[in-house]
Design a protein around this motif. Sequence first.
Motif, PDB file in Angstrom:
ATOM      1  N   ASP A   2       0.772  -1.082   0.232  1.00  0.00           N
ATOM      2  CA  ASP A   2      -0.045   0.131  -0.027  1.00  0.00           C
ATOM      3  C   ASP A   2       0.903   1.241  -0.183  1.00  0.00           C
ATOM      4  N   LEU A   3       1.081   1.711  -1.169  1.00  0.00           N
ATOM      5  CA  LEU A   3       2.056   2.979  -1.330  1.00  0.00           C
ATOM      6  C   LEU A   3       1.308   4.247  -0.625  1.00  0.00           C
ATOM      7  N   ASN A   4       0.314   4.236  -0.228  1.00  0.00           N
ATOM      8  CA  ASN A   4      -0.536   5.241   0.425  1.00  0.00           C
ATOM      9  C   ASN A   4       0.361   5.384   1.953  1.00  0.00           C
ATOM     10  N   LEU A   5       0.967   4.237   2.614  1.00  0.00           N
ATOM     11  CA  LEU A   5       1.655   4.368   3.710  1.00  0.00           C
ATOM     12  C   LEU A   5       2.784   5.172   3.453  1.00  0.00           C
ATOM     13  N   LEU A   6       3.468   5.076   2.440  1.00  0.00           N
ATOM     14  CA  LEU A   6       4.485   6.246   2.307  1.00  0.00           C
ATOM     15  C   LEU A   6       3.690   7.533   2.434  1.00  0.00           C
ATOM     16  N   VAL A   7       2.903   7.928   1.846  1.00  0.00           N
ATOM     17  CA  VAL A   7       2.460   9.431   2.050  1.00  0.00           C
ATOM     18  C   VAL A   7       2.189   9.652   3.420  1.00  0.00           C
ATOM     19  N   ALA A   8       1.523   8.716   4.136  1.00  0.00           N
ATOM     20  CA  ALA A   8       1.259   8.825   5.637  1.00  0.00           C
ATOM     21  C   ALA A   8       2.595   8.932   6.533  1.00  0.00           C
ATOM     22  N   LEU A   9       3.538   8.129   6.120  1.00  0.00           N
ATOM     23  CA  LEU A   9       4.734   8.266   6.902  1.00  0.00           C
ATOM     24  C   LEU A   9       5.318   9.501   6.717  1.00  0.00           C
ATOM     25  N   ASP A  10       5.408  10.152   5.231  1.00  0.00           N
ATOM     26  CA  ASP A  10       6.134  11.290   5.282  1.00  0.00           C
ATOM     27  C   ASP A  10       5.277  12.332   5.935  1.00  0.00           C
ATOM     28  N   ALA A  11       4.092  12.436   6.132  1.00  0.00           N
ATOM     29  CA  ALA A  11       3.240  13.225   7.006  1.00  0.00           C
ATOM     30  C   ALA A  11       3.661  13.305   8.403  1.00  0.00           C
ATOM     31  N   LEU A  12       3.685  12.202   8.851  1.00  0.00           N
ATOM     32  CA  LEU A  12       3.911  11.749  10.423  1.00  0.00           C
ATOM     33  C   LEU A  12       5.508  12.289  10.759  1.00  0.00           C
ATOM     34  N   LEU A  13       6.480  11.907   9.627  1.00  0.00           N
ATOM     35  CA  LEU A  13       7.936  12.188  10.203  1.00  0.00           C
ATOM     36  C   LEU A  13       7.862  13.989   9.924  1.00  0.00           C
ATOM     37  N   ALA A  14       7.069  14.477   9.100  1.00  0.00           N
ATOM     38  CA  ALA A  14       7.318  15.827   9.029  1.00  0.00           C
ATOM     39  C   ALA A  14       6.596  16.566  10.136  1.00  0.00           C
ATOM     40  N   GLU A  15       5.316  16.233  10.535  1.00  0.00           N
ATOM     41  CA  GLU A  15       4.626  16.776  11.362  1.00  0.00           C
ATOM     42  C   GLU A  15       5.233  16.358  12.812  1.00  0.00           C
ATOM     43  N   GLY A  16       5.406  15.024  12.999  1.00  0.00           N
ATOM     44  CA  GLY A  16       5.945  14.631  14.350  1.00  0.00           C
ATOM     45  C   GLY A  16       4.712  14.622  15.520  1.00  0.00           C
ATOM     46  N   SER A  17       3.509  14.509  14.926  1.00  0.00           N
ATOM     47  CA  SER A  17       2.505  13.998  15.669  1.00  0.00           C
ATOM     48  C   SER A  17       1.236  13.472  14.908  1.00  0.00           C
ATOM     49  N   VAL A  18       0.600  12.635  15.394  1.00  0.00           N
ATOM     50  CA  VAL A  18      -0.529  12.175  14.799  1.00  0.00           C
ATOM     51  C   VAL A  18      -1.845  13.125  14.398  1.00  0.00           C
ATOM     52  N   ALA A  19      -1.763  13.965  15.279  1.00  0.00           N
ATOM     53  CA  ALA A  19      -2.769  15.026  15.092  1.00  0.00           C
ATOM     54  C   ALA A  19      -2.467  15.996  13.942  1.00  0.00           C
ATOM     55  N   GLY A  20      -0.870  16.250  13.798  1.00  0.00           N
ATOM     56  CA  GLY A  20      -0.609  17.114  12.752  1.00  0.00           C
ATOM     57  C   GLY A  20      -0.715  16.429  11.438  1.00  0.00           C
ATOM     58  N   ALA A  21      -0.447  15.095  11.398  1.00  0.00           N
ATOM     59  CA  ALA A  21      -0.359  14.504   9.993  1.00  0.00           C
ATOM     60  C   ALA A  21      -1.893  14.078   9.749  1.00  0.00           C
ATOM     61  N   ALA A  22      -2.647  14.018  10.705  1.00  0.00           N
ATOM     62  CA  ALA A  22      -4.052  13.821  10.402  1.00  0.00           C
ATOM     63  C   ALA A  22      -4.456  14.908   9.671  1.00  0.00           C
ATOM     64  N   ALA A  70      11.779  12.070  -0.554  1.00  0.00           N
ATOM     65  CA  ALA A  70      12.454  11.852  -2.082  1.00  0.00           C
ATOM     66  C   ALA A  70      11.078  10.918  -2.869  1.00  0.00           C
ATOM     67  N   VAL A  71      11.010   9.897  -2.344  1.00  0.00           N
ATOM     68  CA  VAL A  71      10.213   9.022  -3.015  1.00  0.00           C
ATOM     69  C   VAL A  71       8.631   9.724  -3.326  1.00  0.00           C
ATOM     70  N   VAL A  72       8.210  10.226  -2.167  1.00  0.00           N
ATOM     71  CA  VAL A  72       6.838  10.882  -2.394  1.00  0.00           C
ATOM     72  C   VAL A  72       6.892  11.963  -3.098  1.00  0.00           C
ATOM     73  N   GLU A  73       7.873  12.934  -3.326  1.00  0.00           N
ATOM     74  CA  GLU A  73       8.053  13.771  -4.277  1.00  0.00           C
ATOM     75  C   GLU A  73       8.218  13.313  -5.643  1.00  0.00           C
ATOM     76  N   ASP A  74       8.952  12.392  -5.863  1.00  0.00           N
ATOM     77  CA  ASP A  74       8.951  11.717  -7.120  1.00  0.00           C
ATOM     78  C   ASP A  74       7.632  11.277  -7.899  1.00  0.00           C
TER      79      ASP A  74
END
Length: 301
Positions: A2-22, A70-74
């Motif tokens: 499920d490549l959508n997990l990469l997008v979610a992981l990117d958001a989680l690592l960028a925001e540093g919180s579940v609420a921010g990524a949500a 990088a993968v998400v941006e590509d």
Amino acid sequence: MDLNLLVALDALLAEGSVAGAARRMNLSAPAMSRTLARIRDAVGDPVLVRAGRRLVPTPRAIELRDRVRAVVEDAQALLRPEGATDPSTLERTFTIRASDYAAGVFSAGLAAAAARQAPGVTLRFTDQGREDVKDLREGRIDLDIGVLGSETGPEIRVQTLLQDRFVGVVREGHPLLRGAMTAERFAAAPHISASRRGRSRGLIDDALERQGLSRRVTLVMPSFYAALFTAASSDIVAALPLAVVARAAALGLAVRSFELPVTVPTVTVVQSWHPRFDKDAGHRWLRQLIKATIGETAERR
């Protein structure tokens, strides 16, 4: 996979919180928590762990962060046409880092113009924070709108949006409005300093010092708008950008502005972006929209 997990992981690592990524992904917090659980299973690592009241990345997550970005941006680039695009069909969220000055003065006009041209677009404003170039380079923000002068880096593109100047602001009926506005009378009044860094001294103090004068700053406020509302309800004097004061007058706030009796430099407001977005059709549309809308707002002052 499920490549959508990469997008979610990117958001989680960028925001540093579940609420921010949500918020970034327009999901509920419980849905993002379930996604984090799936990511942990897939990666075989906790990814984010609790440290006091916040979440911090594990060493494995730190190792993955740049590669995931990088993968998400590509992937986004592959699915995004570089040629002309019809804004009315654009479905995208743009993250714009801006000061309270820029967001407060121009966001209403930008939102209205974007709704007319591209109803599927969401403009997400975020605080300036560190004001460094890292967030642009790493793709956490699409654009930075702020005052020219901070370090941007040699590769960052910069476009001037407008020139603004500072004016004095007091409440209606303030004693300073009676009689000539001299540097001596101005300096003798109590003052507010609007500074996100908590500074009580600035360019006005330098200008007064050249005339052998000094002022007493009795309040230091974190934003122009906090200083504006304080000046509107007290005898304290504020010095604010003309665009902020013009917006306040249009909304009926009972304040009066006056030309400063000392000379201070004008400020140049710019938008900055990373060159990876130069040929991105949606990003080009956004930059043009901001340039046109801010220019029109400045002309109406």
